[in-house]
Design a protein around this motif. Structure first.
Motif, mmCIF file in Angstrom:
data_model
loop_
_atom_site.group_PDB
_atom_site.id
_atom_site.type_symbol
_atom_site.label_atom_id
_atom_site.label_comp_id
_atom_site.label_asym_id
_atom_site.label_seq_id
_atom_site.Cartn_x
_atom_site.Cartn_y
_atom_site.Cartn_z
ATOM 1 N N GLY A 32 23.369 -15.833 6.365
ATOM 2 C CA GLY A 32 23.831 -15.615 7.727
ATOM 3 C C GLY A 32 22.900 -14.791 8.586
ATOM 4 O O GLY A 32 23.191 -14.583 9.776
ATOM 5 N N ARG A 33 21.792 -14.326 8.025
ATOM 6 C CA ARG A 33 20.841 -13.558 8.835
ATOM 7 C C ARG A 33 20.307 -14.433 9.963
ATOM 8 O O ARG A 33 20.177 -15.654 9.820
ATOM 9 C CB ARG A 33 19.707 -13.033 7.974
ATOM 10 N N ALA A 34 19.953 -13.803 11.057
ATOM 11 C CA ALA A 34 19.469 -14.567 12.211
ATOM 12 C C ALA A 34 18.018 -14.989 12.044
ATOM 13 O O ALA A 34 17.618 -16.071 12.496
ATOM 14 C CB ALA A 34 19.624 -13.740 13.482
ATOM 15 N N TYR A 91 5.737 -28.457 14.874
ATOM 16 C CA TYR A 91 4.814 -29.588 14.770
ATOM 17 C C TYR A 91 5.449 -30.746 14.004
ATOM 18 O O TYR A 91 5.290 -31.909 14.377
ATOM 19 C CB TYR A 91 3.518 -29.145 14.099
ATOM 20 N N VAL A 92 6.186 -30.420 12.935
ATOM 21 C CA VAL A 92 6.890 -31.475 12.199
ATOM 22 C C VAL A 92 7.875 -32.184 13.126
ATOM 23 O O VAL A 92 7.980 -33.420 13.120
ATOM 24 C CB VAL A 92 7.615 -30.897 10.972
ATOM 25 N N GLN A 93 8.588 -31.421 13.936
ATOM 26 C CA GLN A 93 9.563 -32.025 14.859
ATOM 27 C C GLN A 93 8.882 -32.969 15.844
ATOM 28 O O GLN A 93 9.480 -33.983 16.255
ATOM 29 C CB GLN A 93 10.303 -30.923 15.631
ATOM 30 N N ARG A 94 7.659 -32.698 16.191
ATOM 31 C CA ARG A 94 6.932 -33.574 17.114
ATOM 32 C C ARG A 94 6.614 -34.925 16.483
ATOM 33 O O ARG A 94 6.275 -35.882 17.178
ATOM 34 C CB ARG A 94 5.623 -32.907 17.572
ATOM 35 N N GLY A 95 6.705 -35.005 15.162
ATOM 36 C CA GLY A 95 6.408 -36.242 14.462
ATOM 37 C C GLY A 95 7.526 -37.248 14.464
ATOM 38 O O GLY A 95 7.433 -38.278 13.778
ATOM 39 N N GLY A 96 8.604 -37.001 15.197
ATOM 40 C CA GLY A 96 9.681 -37.975 15.329
ATOM 41 C C GLY A 96 10.344 -38.305 14.008
ATOM 42 O O GLY A 96 10.996 -37.439 13.398
ATOM 43 N N PRO A 97 10.195 -39.523 13.490
ATOM 44 C CA PRO A 97 10.916 -39.912 12.275
ATOM 45 C C PRO A 97 10.574 -39.083 11.042
ATOM 46 O O PRO A 97 11.423 -38.912 10.175
ATOM 47 C CB PRO A 97 10.508 -41.385 12.080
ATOM 48 N N VAL A 98 9.381 -38.530 10.972
ATOM 49 C CA VAL A 98 9.027 -37.747 9.782
ATOM 50 C C VAL A 98 9.764 -36.409 9.748
ATOM 51 O O VAL A 98 9.835 -35.751 8.700
ATOM 52 C CB VAL A 98 7.503 -37.524 9.664
ATOM 53 N N ALA A 99 10.339 -36.000 10.881
ATOM 54 C CA ALA A 99 11.091 -34.750 10.931
ATOM 55 C C ALA A 99 12.393 -34.822 10.141
ATOM 56 O O ALA A 99 13.054 -33.795 9.931
ATOM 57 C CB ALA A 99 11.379 -34.360 12.382
ATOM 58 N N GLU A 100 12.755 -35.997 9.682
ATOM 59 C CA GLU A 100 13.959 -36.148 8.864
ATOM 60 C C GLU A 100 13.904 -35.308 7.599
ATOM 61 O O GLU A 100 14.938 -34.994 7.007
ATOM 62 C CB GLU A 100 14.172 -37.622 8.509
ATOM 63 N N ILE A 101 12.710 -34.914 7.192
ATOM 64 C CA ILE A 101 12.582 -34.081 5.989
ATOM 65 C C ILE A 101 13.309 -32.748 6.169
ATOM 66 O O ILE A 101 13.719 -32.111 5.193
ATOM 67 C CB ILE A 101 11.087 -33.852 5.660
ATOM 68 N N LEU A 102 13.516 -32.321 7.409
ATOM 69 C CA LEU A 102 14.202 -31.056 7.687
ATOM 70 C C LEU A 102 15.715 -31.219 7.840
ATOM 71 O O LEU A 102 16.437 -30.218 7.896
ATOM 72 C CB LEU A 102 13.638 -30.420 8.960
ATOM 73 N N ALA A 103 16.188 -32.444 7.904
ATOM 74 C CA ALA A 103 17.599 -32.705 8.198
ATOM 75 C C ALA A 103 18.574 -32.017 7.254
ATOM 76 O O ALA A 103 19.619 -31.514 7.702
ATOM 77 C CB ALA A 103 17.850 -34.211 8.234
ATOM 78 N N PRO A 104 18.321 -31.961 5.930
ATOM 79 C CA PRO A 104 19.318 -31.340 5.040
ATOM 80 C C PRO A 104 19.456 -29.835 5.201
ATOM 81 O O PRO A 104 20.410 -29.250 4.690
ATOM 82 C CB PRO A 104 18.782 -31.683 3.631
ATOM 83 N N HIS A 105 18.527 -29.206 5.899
ATOM 84 C CA HIS A 105 18.446 -27.748 5.898
ATOM 85 C C HIS A 105 19.068 -27.182 7.178
ATOM 86 O O HIS A 105 18.385 -26.839 8.144
ATOM 87 C CB HIS A 105 16.985 -27.322 5.721
ATOM 88 N N THR A 106 20.382 -27.066 7.158
ATOM 89 C CA THR A 106 21.113 -26.693 8.371
ATOM 90 C C THR A 106 20.814 -25.270 8.834
ATOM 91 O O THR A 106 20.758 -25.008 10.036
ATOM 92 C CB THR A 106 22.626 -26.851 8.143
ATOM 93 N N HIS A 107 20.627 -24.342 7.885
ATOM 94 C CA HIS A 107 20.317 -22.962 8.272
ATOM 95 C C HIS A 107 18.943 -22.897 8.929
ATOM 96 O O HIS A 107 18.750 -22.187 9.927
ATOM 97 C CB HIS A 107 20.358 -22.041 7.051
ATOM 98 N N ARG A 115 17.358 -25.342 10.497
ATOM 99 C CA ARG A 115 17.365 -25.994 11.808
ATOM 100 C C ARG A 115 18.026 -25.103 12.863
ATOM 101 O O ARG A 115 17.576 -25.040 14.010
ATOM 102 C CB ARG A 115 18.041 -27.352 11.711
ATOM 103 N N ALA A 116 19.081 -24.397 12.483
ATOM 104 C CA ALA A 116 19.722 -23.472 13.430
ATOM 105 C C ALA A 116 18.780 -22.323 13.785
ATOM 106 O O ALA A 116 18.707 -21.895 14.948
ATOM 107 C CB ALA A 116 21.020 -22.935 12.830
ATOM 108 N N TRP A 117 18.049 -21.839 12.783
ATOM 109 C CA TRP A 117 17.040 -20.793 13.037
ATOM 110 C C TRP A 117 15.969 -21.322 13.991
ATOM 111 O O TRP A 117 15.538 -20.611 14.910
ATOM 112 C CB TRP A 117 16.426 -20.365 11.700
ATOM 113 N N GLY A 118 15.530 -22.563 13.791
ATOM 114 C CA GLY A 118 14.531 -23.148 14.671
ATOM 115 C C GLY A 118 15.000 -23.202 16.111
ATOM 116 O O GLY A 118 14.214 -22.962 17.041
ATOM 117 N N ALA A 119 16.266 -23.509 16.315
ATOM 118 C CA ALA A 119 16.815 -23.516 17.676
ATOM 119 C C ALA A 119 16.796 -22.116 18.279
ATOM 120 O O ALA A 119 16.519 -21.943 19.476
ATOM 121 C CB ALA A 119 18.234 -24.071 17.660
ATOM 122 N N ARG A 120 17.097 -21.098 17.455
ATOM 123 C CA ARG A 120 17.034 -19.716 17.954
ATOM 124 C C ARG A 120 15.611 -19.343 18.340
ATOM 125 O O ARG A 120 15.387 -18.637 19.342
ATOM 126 C CB ARG A 120 17.570 -18.745 16.892
#
Length: 314
Positions: free
Chosen positions: A169-171, A191-207, A209-214
């Motif tokens: 739960g840490r920010a 940079y991975v997110q800029r790769g469009g479909p290859v960014a799916e490798i991050l999909a399972p990692h919800t914590h 991805r939420a950190w990335g949005a922060r």
């Protein structure tokens, strides 16, 4: 316009530029934005840096700061709060170093697989794509790059570990406050997110991805456009430089002709006169017909200093 302005020389798609842009946003700083060419030739960059090819760099008057590890220290001195180096995260600079090297050179071959390239460079003429590849080939010559298969396996492991670090739960990676480590990891995953479909490798990692949005929510501070001619004029018109000194016992003397070269990639040497040396930083003075007399700063880690037998002090 002031010789004390922070001037970031960067381009939109540069991951290390994104690291600095986010740090500027974190600190809420105003800055001048100079867009550099993505590929050679880069005459105005060479005039300021003496040949350092990596992007980005920061200019303050006639002082040029290369490498994001050193730029982070510069921003910290300019705006100490909020801190990139919180006291309760002493390992943050070490994790940042890992992210800027090991993680970065996992992300690049992973993202630059055909599906990622097709997404990032959609609409780019084939000749422009060939020019980009030709420019980067000598830039990374001698660097042992991972295969897509190896990079994929390693990135899955790294993403899982980072996600687990955030699972309590840490920010941010070291707790409630962001540190330089967060920004070093963030630009890689951006940079991975800029790769469009290859960014799916991050999909399972919800914590993660939420950190990335922060991290992205910090924004980019307060940029104002500037062209490179203005930046050169500011350097040429500056009347002083940041204080420097060559400390004793570090193998070199003030006034020596030296070259400073990155040890990983982009190994174009910068020649000049040694005017600053400590355990953390090396500074060379050089003169350019358009930029005037500039001091080019590099971090000590990741760069090699050699006596310049050619006595090239330009």
């Amino acid at each position: 316009m002031s010789t004390d302005d922070l001037i970031l020389h960067h381009y939109d798609g540069s991951p290390f530029s994104e690291k600095v842009r986010l740090m500027l946003g974190f600190k809420g700083l105003a800055w001048r934005s100079v867009k550099v060419p993505v590929i050679l030739p880069k005459p105005d960059v060479v005039a300021l840096t003496g040949g350092y090819r990596k992007t980005p760099f920061v200019q303050v008057g006639a002082d040029i700061y290369c490498d994001t590890a050193l730029i982070a220290r510069l921003l910290e001195a300019r705006a100490p709060a909020p801190s990139l180096f919180p006291a309760d995260a002493p390992l943050a600079p070490l994790l940042a170093q890992w992210a800027d090297s090991t993680l970065f050179w996992t992300v690049i071959p992973y993202t630059m697989q055909p599906a990622g390239v097709s997404h990032m460079f959609a609409g780019m003429p084939p000749e422009a794509l060939k020019a980009f590849a030709a420019d980067r080939a000598p830039f990374t010559a001698g660097l042992q790059r991972q295969t897509v298969a190896d990079a994929s396996a390693n990135l899955r492991a790294y993403a899982a570990a980072l996600d687990a670090q955030l699972a309590d739960g840490r920010a941010f990676l070291f707790g409630a406050a962001a540190s330089v480590a967060d920004f070093s990891v963030a630009h890689c995953l951006w940079y991975v997110q800029r790769g469009g479909p290859v960014a799916e490798i991050l999909a399972p990692h919800t914590h993660l991805r939420a950190w990335g949005a922060r991290m992205q929510a910090f924004g980019h501070g307060r940029p104002e456009r500037m062209d490179s001619a203005e930046a050169l004029a500011i350097a040429a018109g500056a009347s002083s430089h940041a204080p420097t000194q060559v400390l004793p016992g570090l193998g070199f003397e003030a006034g020596q002709a030296v070259t400073v070269t990155a040890t990983d990639y982009g190994r174009d040497p910068v020649a000049g006169t040694l005017v600053g040396l400590s355990g953390d930083e090396v500074v060379v003075r050089r003169t350019d017909p358009r930029a005037g007399t500039v001091h080019v700063h590099f971090p000590r880690a990741g760069f090699q200093i050699k006596q310049d037998t050619q006595e090239n002090k330009t």
